[in-house]
Design a protein around this motif. Structure first.
Motif, PDB file in Angstrom:
ATOM      1  N   ASN B 183     -12.986   1.381  -5.307  1.00  0.00           N
ATOM      2  CA  ASN B 183     -12.244   2.811  -5.077  1.00  0.00           C
ATOM      3  C   ASN B 183     -11.708   3.133  -6.569  1.00  0.00           C
ATOM      4  O   ASN B 183     -11.181   3.974  -6.495  1.00  0.00           O
ATOM      5  N   ARG B 319      -3.113  -5.389  -6.425  1.00  0.00           N
ATOM      6  CA  ARG B 319      -1.958  -6.227  -6.542  1.00  0.00           C
ATOM      7  C   ARG B 319      -2.213  -7.473  -5.434  1.00  0.00           C
ATOM      8  O   ARG B 319      -2.563  -7.483  -4.470  1.00  0.00           O
ATOM      9  N   PHE B 323       3.857 -11.257  -3.456  1.00  0.00           N
ATOM     10  CA  PHE B 323       4.419 -10.288  -2.291  1.00  0.00           C
ATOM     11  C   PHE B 323       3.178  -9.561  -1.375  1.00  0.00           C
ATOM     12  O   PHE B 323       3.549  -9.265  -0.214  1.00  0.00           O
ATOM     13  N   TYR B 324       2.049  -9.575  -1.823  1.00  0.00           N
ATOM     14  CA  TYR B 324       0.951  -8.913  -1.290  1.00  0.00           C
ATOM     15  C   TYR B 324      -0.034  -9.823  -0.581  1.00  0.00           C
ATOM     16  O   TYR B 324      -0.334 -10.659  -1.442  1.00  0.00           O
ATOM     17  N   THR B 325      -0.351  -9.599   0.437  1.00  0.00           N
ATOM     18  CA  THR B 325      -1.384 -10.397   1.107  1.00  0.00           C
ATOM     19  C   THR B 325      -2.830  -9.521   1.241  1.00  0.00           C
ATOM     20  O   THR B 325      -3.818 -10.323   1.207  1.00  0.00           O
ATOM     21  N   VAL B 326      -2.845  -8.078   1.251  1.00  0.00           N
ATOM     22  CA  VAL B 326      -3.926  -7.242   1.042  1.00  0.00           C
ATOM     23  C   VAL B 326      -4.013  -6.240   0.025  1.00  0.00           C
ATOM     24  O   VAL B 326      -3.407  -5.577   0.097  1.00  0.00           O
ATOM     25  N   PRO B 327      -4.776  -6.675  -0.932  1.00  0.00           N
ATOM     26  CA  PRO B 327      -4.990  -5.732  -1.931  1.00  0.00           C
ATOM     27  C   PRO B 327      -5.516  -4.320  -1.655  1.00  0.00           C
ATOM     28  O   PRO B 327      -6.450  -4.405  -0.995  1.00  0.00           O
ATOM     29  N   ALA B 328      -4.907  -3.223  -2.152  1.00  0.00           N
ATOM     30  CA  ALA B 328      -5.403  -2.202  -1.887  1.00  0.00           C
ATOM     31  C   ALA B 328      -6.907  -1.849  -2.155  1.00  0.00           C
ATOM     32  O   ALA B 328      -7.432  -0.998  -1.579  1.00  0.00           O
ATOM     33  N   GLY B 330      -8.004   0.084  -4.543  1.00  0.00           N
ATOM     34  CA  GLY B 330      -8.168   1.153  -5.268  1.00  0.00           C
ATOM     35  C   GLY B 330      -6.804   1.820  -5.649  1.00  0.00           C
ATOM     36  O   GLY B 330      -5.766   1.156  -5.237  1.00  0.00           O
ATOM     37  N   VAL B 331      -6.772   2.772  -6.399  1.00  0.00           N
ATOM     38  CA  VAL B 331      -5.437   3.287  -6.756  1.00  0.00           C
ATOM     39  C   VAL B 331      -5.838   4.989  -7.078  1.00  0.00           C
ATOM     40  O   VAL B 331      -6.646   5.134  -7.648  1.00  0.00           O
ATOM     41  N   ASP B 332      -4.970   5.800  -6.547  1.00  0.00           N
ATOM     42  CA  ASP B 332      -5.288   7.219  -7.056  1.00  0.00           C
ATOM     43  C   ASP B 332      -4.593   7.432  -8.072  1.00  0.00           C
ATOM     44  O   ASP B 332      -3.659   6.837  -8.728  1.00  0.00           O
ATOM     45  N   SER B 335      -0.597   7.336  -8.596  1.00  0.00           N
ATOM     46  CA  SER B 335       0.038   6.020  -8.546  1.00  0.00           C
ATOM     47  C   SER B 335      -0.151   5.137  -9.770  1.00  0.00           C
ATOM     48  O   SER B 335       0.378   3.899  -9.668  1.00  0.00           O
TER      49      SER B 335
END
Lengths: 345, 345
Positions: B183, B319, B323-328, B330-332, B335
């Motif tokens: 994305n 990410r 701290f994160y378990t599911v990377p996004a 994508g990034v708008d 952000s």
């Protein structure tokens, strides 16, 4: 006072407002009715298109009065099943135990979150909290029927949004000689999004709730910890979609958001108030379930399966009232903003 | 204090943090170096990847001190040519004339804008302002070379972002057995977006600047009025992309944003302070161009054509620190948040 950069009712016809865009957009005839706005669609929605929010889904947080003595009440609507239910259930237990009374708002990070809970991190939690370690935040499609999601309801919803395109020239594409809203239902962070039972969800191998402005989530430590629900935050700036599927979204603030968004920012790491700034921590007088509040406030939301909501999404995606000359042609899920209002008696 | 919901340095290995996702994501070996974070990429960027912001592109606004006597300085970076230049030029004229001295912040609408200017609407403007009526906000591709946009630079940029995917398993897709950031470069409001000369732009039949958090625009009346530049606002909540191409984006706040975002909200229409709330209007002591300030503050931004910036966008999109378990995935555009920092001497 002139409302420069205003959302007020249009005072000039669309034809005049659109003049600079003559080349790319046909002029609307003077007799065209005034284009709809988000506000006008909400105002025109039928009474039966509004759905009352049950008192048991409300959380009423009373902050200490401000320096001028004004009450500061924040009202949270809890997210419906099957989403984040272990944390929501814990929140009901914590509220019933009056656990938050005497705690405080401890963190305000600009363009990120306001967070509240027990600053000492030593207050004993109720014994009957549900264990949440390692739980998932995404709900499989097969379990989403409770909020009204079916393949049919999803398709129908977006068909209705497109069909609501009764606003003529706004999205007219002169190159291809057609009307279009090309960017509906597009999301950067998922395959799509939709609104069910009054809430926005991202869709991709299941559904998950979204970190939009004013939405409330559960603070946690490192995984597999997922938080108990005792430490809560709300988004006070741009959406934080990278937190989706990584933290539990349990509700949204439907009244009094300004009491959390306009607090002074903390200067410590992550926006926590430092010990020197301890006086900036806003005391929480009480947090109660709506059912435990005398004369509980009453709210209703615009049914997200209603015709008016479809029209509302459409208008959000393509403002063509007098103030706007270039309709956006799309709308991101957080910018839709499901209408919620107090019930007027 | 435990930093629940933290951006702090990871203290557990990714392998442990990712445990709940074993089925969908391969476990990273213990010897894997700690995954990058936006902060770590910024910290590791080479000195030559930072670009100084010229003092003449800074606008320094001094608000009246707060109730505790603390100074409130807001620093705005003006957008580079060829974007919104007639308004930017007017802003330079207004600042040189000290026109804003004695005006005030008059509107604070939650999750929308803080707006400042002459509340009386009767203060005479300088004679030499450039007429702006009916001007366009979009810049044709053919005129965008000044900020470094070419077909080649655009493609290279996104190739670099993808190539920065050195963080292994974070975006591994086990179904298709491949790594992907599907994305990137997707936008709801345009065909794409990119970063040039330190600024984000939407791309679709030309370029336009974007209403992200902290970005500054020009208030106006109904079209063909486009505003002079004397009435300014900044976004204090979610991005307001429907305002893109409808109002002139002239800059962004690079320091002191909290002095505008944490102000009390106005209770009048559109968040204007009512006459009863006149005391809430924050006086503006002065607004000066950086070149007119004694010992002007110095800032630099991470070169958006640099390798580190490409890596930064990549990390923002996925990410995978502890701290994160599911990377996004994508990034708008809003952000991403171009890194800007004070120059430390």
């Amino acid at each position: 006072m002139i409302h420069r950069f205003a959302h007020a009712a249009p005072t000039l016809s669309l034809a005049l407002a659109a003049l600079p865009l003559l080349l790319s957009m046909p002029v609307t005839a003077q007799e065209t009715p005034e284009p709809a706005t988000p506000s006008s669609v909400i105002a025109e929605a039928a009474p039966e298109e509004w759905t009352a929010i049950p008192a048991e889904d409300l959380l009423v947080m009373e902050l200490a009065p401000d320096t001028a003595g004004n009450a500061r009440r924040v009202v949270i609507q809890l997210i419906p099943a099957p989403f984040s239910q272990p944390w929501v259930e814990n929140i009901r237990i914590l509220a019933a135990a009056h656990w938050w009374d005497g705690t405080s708002v401890n963190r305000v990070q600009d363009n990120y979150v306001t967070q509240w809970g027990d600053v000492t991190e030593e207050k004993a939690l109720p014994d009957d909290l549900i264990p949440t370690e390692g739980l998932e935040y995404t709900v499989p499609y097969s379990e989403a029927g409770n909020v009204g999601l079916t393949t049919r309801s999803y398709r129908t919803f977006w068909q209705n949004v497109r069909a609501a395109q009764d606003r003529s020239e706004a999205s007219y594409d002169p190159v291809h000689n057609r009307f279009e809203l090309p960017n509906l239902n597009r999301d950067i962070y998922a395959q799509g999004f939709g609104f069910f039972s009054g809430w926005p969800f991202a869709l991709q191998d299941g559904l998950w709730p979204i970190h939009c402005y004013g939405y409330v989530g559960v603070g946690r430590g490192y995984a597999p910890d997922t938080g108990t629900g005792a430490e809560l935050y709300t988004i006070i700036g741009q959406p934080q979609r990278h937190m989706d599927r990584n933290l539990a979204v349990v509700g949204r603030i439907i009244d009094g958001m300004q009491h959390l968004s306009s607090l002074p920012r903390g200067s410590g790491d992550l926006g926590f108030y430092t010990e020197e700034e301890a006086r900036l921590r806003t005391p929480i007088v009480s947090v109660r379930l709506g059912t435990e509040v005398d004369a509980p406030p009453a709210y209703e939301y615009l049914d997200t399966a209603s015709e008016s909501f479809a029209r509302y999404v459409n208008v959000r995606a393509n403002r063509d009232d007098a103030f706007y000359t270039v309709p956006a042609g799309g709308v991101d899920v957080c910018s839709v903003q499901v209408p919620v209002r107090p019930v007027s008696e």
